[in-house]
Design an enzyme around this catalytic site. Structure first.
Site: not given
Ligand SMILES: [Zn+2]
Ligand SMILES: [Zn+2]
Length: 133
Positions: A56, A52-53
């Site tokens: 980003h 998830h990170e």
């Molecule tokens: Zn996030």
């Protein structure tokens, strides 16, 4: 491995993260992860949060839509099978709270101190009683 591109910045465990599993820093491109994840969940969850990170990270660096609501973020997250949300992490032990319920409208309230409920009424006018000892 999942993104087929290198991660060129720093990632570390940060004990100061409380309920978030991970964080991406826009200015430094660093990633922080909450070590408490591994106390509560197995490694698979941590990997999901790392993915998830990294979504980003890679999207931000490539000037693409890196925010949760953006299409490119959603697509990349799906592609690498990352977690959408960090599962609930245990909160630090809280002080005891008293749970009070209105016998008429069933609304509940929390108070830190035990009150003499005969002196109080709910907003609806109903009588109050304790749900917890
Ligand atoms: Zn996030
Ligand atoms: Zn009420």
């Amino acid at each position: 491995m999942y993104f087929d591109k290198p991660f060129l910045h720093q990632a570390s465990f940060n004990k100061r993260l409380k309920t978030t599993g991970g964080r991406y820093h826009l200015s430094s491109h660093q990633l922080d992860f909450n070590p408490a994840i591994l106390d509560v969940y197995d490694e698979e969850v941590l990997i999901g949060i790392i993915k998830h990170e990294l979504c980003h990270y890679h999207l931000h660096i490539e000037n693409r839509g890196y925010k949760h609501k953006e299409k490119e973020f959603k697509e990349l997250l799906k592609q690498v099978d990352g977690l959408r949300f960090t599962p609930q992490l245990r909160e630090p032990p809280e002080r005891k709270v008293y749970l009070i319920e209105c016998s008429k409208c069933k609304k509940t309230f929390q108070r830190k101190k035990r009150l003499n409920l005969s002196k109080y009424r709910c907003q609806c006018g109903g009588k109050l009683h304790y749900l917890s000892k």
